[in-house]
Design an enzyme around this catalytic site. Structure first.
Site, PDB file in Angstrom:
ATOM      1  CG  HIS A 396     152.683  65.732 117.205  1.00 10.55           C
ATOM      2  ND1 HIS A 396     152.227  64.667 117.791  1.00 10.55           N
ATOM      3  CD2 HIS A 396     152.567  67.432 117.479  1.00 10.55           C
ATOM      4  CE1 HIS A 396     151.184  65.603 118.409  1.00 10.55           C
ATOM      5  NE2 HIS A 396     151.479  66.817 117.895  1.00 10.55           N
ATOM      6  NE  ARG A 404     143.321  69.930 113.729  1.00  6.36           N
ATOM      7  CZ  ARG A 404     143.735  71.669 113.260  1.00  6.36           C
ATOM      8  NH1 ARG A 404     142.595  71.969 112.499  1.00  6.36           N
ATOM      9  NH2 ARG A 404     144.823  71.525 113.671  1.00  6.36           N
ATOM     10  CG  LEU A 405     148.199  64.136 109.011  1.00  8.92           C
ATOM     11  CD1 LEU A 405     147.095  64.034 107.907  1.00  8.92           C
ATOM     12  CD2 LEU A 405     149.326  64.781 108.324  1.00  8.92           C
ATOM     13  CB  SER A 406     147.168  61.041 113.855  1.00  3.15           C
ATOM     14  OG  SER A 406     146.303  61.316 114.849  1.00  3.15           O
TER      15      SER A 406
END
Length: 498
Positions: A396, A404-406
């Site tokens: 994180h 969303r990025l993951s």
């Protein structure tokens, strides 16, 4: 029917600049008659109690203050502390309107003399306001003590946090940016002091003599969250021996665009940015922002851009020491319309999800560097994509947008490997979260791995060539529903998802 009775929702703000002259005069008359609340010149709200109106103003302060003081820059202690202060005051710099306070219901706007937007300042969407960039913010908060500036120890603490999160490179960028801004701000003295603080911190950093617990950890090298690394090892070991499907899919043209839309829609919806799917379609396909939700609209567009545009679509960032830098670039692009989320800037404070505490900011760089390097030991394609999704979610690294990025990085690995990208629909998201939680809390990876393998198979079923047929097909699978108690996710043929 009175205009006040036609507002939806009933406490929405009304701006006379957005209506006709006749409607604007009508608003004035209704406010004078007590049918509307007048917030400020040209700004109205439905009739409500003083407490409700004050809460509405504080909740919508960016839109209101952008009308009251167009061209203002959130600055000084307000920029340092995220906007509105606990005393219900926000500090704005303005080149022509200054040395006064504007009282609004529940909020005071303190105007100080200062330049308008400068390079590095962040636009606050369509509000007409900007937010001071990091270099400007630091210069504004260095100087004579008083209510306008944060205490010196707070400035120093922020710099230590930046060093922990982003390393010496970030310090060099701050010094360069501050040097370029100081003449326009009349802040040459503050620039000199900023350079002294940074120099002292870097000197102490090199000697390993920092006095804070976080600083001492950094002085020992690049600290790593060993508990997380052990968990990443468990996941990597499981992925090395678990057979997973390789579902080939290389969408082109309209089909690729439609798939990216669906990916962006669900990725935002499950994080709380909820639109009707047809609304979201208008946002992405027609660039039609929802008027009272411009930032939410840009959230959907931000994920869509990264899902369809190279280099973001074509593969994950370089692993190792460069991994966080790559994520910073992705994050900055995804959330560039949300300055309050510090786009592209790693977190400076510990963040949580429920009782789960994510990686300490001082350990983000080291943990991501080692964790991403371990990805090389995981088979390419779906296995490695799953691994990337977990390490980003588990660390994180940013204040917002980590989920969303993951998923974007996960899908970039799948695209690089010529495999079908994964969409996690609304109905399945609670189950996916439960599986991730089992890995986080119990070091049990099988559920997490199988949940994403299921979604890889589910996502590959659809014909993405026609957007109308695609939405209709997705709806028939119950993917848009929110209650796993009432609904079960179906396959395209109507069978139960397994």
């Amino acid at each position: 029917m009175h205009l006040a009775q036609r507002l939806s929702p009933p406490k929405e703000l009304i701006f006379s600049a957005l209506v006709s002259d006749a409607e604007a005069r009508k608003l004035q008359r209704q406010a004078a008659a007590g049918l509307l609340c007048r917030v400020y010149v040209g700004v109205y709200a439905a009739k409500q109690s003083e407490e409700e109106l004050a809460a509405l103003v504080r909740r919508s302060w960016q839109r209101i203050v952008g009308v009251v003081v167009p061209g203002g820059v959130v600055s000084h202690i307000s920029a340092m502390r995220g906007g509105v202060l606990p005393c219900a005051e926000v500090v704005l710099s303005h080149p022509t309107s200054f040395n006064k306070k504007i009282a609004l219901p529940g909020l005071t706007v303190r105007l100080v003399r200062g330049p308008g937007p400068l390079p590095g300042d962040l636009s606050m969407g369509t509000t007409g306001l900007h937010y001071a960039g990091r270099a400007r913010m630091l210069l504004e908060n260095i100087g004579r003590k008083g209510g306008l500036r944060a205490p010196p120890e707070e400035v120093e603490h922020m710099l230590v946090s930046v060093l922990n999160a982003s390393g010496e490179k970030a310090f060099n960028e701050i010094r360069d940016q501050a040097a370029g801004l100081a003449p326009a701000m009349g802040a040459e003295k503050s620039l000199k002091e900023l350079r002294l603080i940074i120099g002292a911190l870097l000197g102490t950093y090199a000697k390993g003599g920092l006095v804070t617990k976080v600083g001492m950890a950094v002085a020992r090298g690049t600290p790593v969250d060993q508990e997380r690394m052990a968990r990443f090892e468990v996941l990597a070991a499981h992925l090395r021996i678990t057979p997973l499907p390789h579902i080939e899919q290389a969408l082109q043209g309209v089909a690729r665009q439609n798939a990216a839309f669906l990916e962006a829609y669900f990725s935002n919806y499950v994080e709380g940015t909820k639109f009707d799917i047809q609304q979201a379609r208008d946002i992405v396909m027609n660039n039609k922002l929802v008027p009272n939700r411009p930032k939410d609209s840009h959230d959907v567009l931000g994920v869509f851009r990264l899902a369809i545009t190279r280099p973001y679509r074509g593969g994950p960032p370089l692993v190792g020491q460069e991994f966080l830098e790559g994520l910073e670039t992705w994050h900055a692009e995804m959330l560039k319309m949300r300055p309050e989320a510090n786009p592209g800037k790693p977190k400076l404070e510990v963040n949580y999800a429920g009782t789960t505490q994510f990686v300490n900011p001082a350990m983000v760089r080291g943990t991501l560097a080692e964790g991403s390097s371990l990805a090389r030991s995981v088979p390419e394609g779906l296995a490695r994509a799953i691994y990337f999704a977990f390490i980003i979610s588990e660390v994180h690294p940013f204040d917002d947008g980590n989920g969303r990025l993951s998923r974007l990085v996960m899908n970039a690995e799948l695209t690089r490997a010529g495999a079908s990208r994964i969409i996690i629909p609304t109905l399945y998201h609670p189950q996916y979260v439960d599986c991730a939680r089992a890995l986080t809390r119990k070091n049990e990876p099988s559920g997490f791995v199988q949940s994403l393998a299921k979604m890889a198979r589910w996502s590959s079923q659809f014909d993405y060539a026609d957007i109308d047929l695609l939405i209709d097909s997705v709806r028939k699978t119950h993917a848009l529903e929110e209650s796993p108690v009432e609904y079960r996710l179906l396959n395209l043929d109507g069978s139960n998802e397994t």
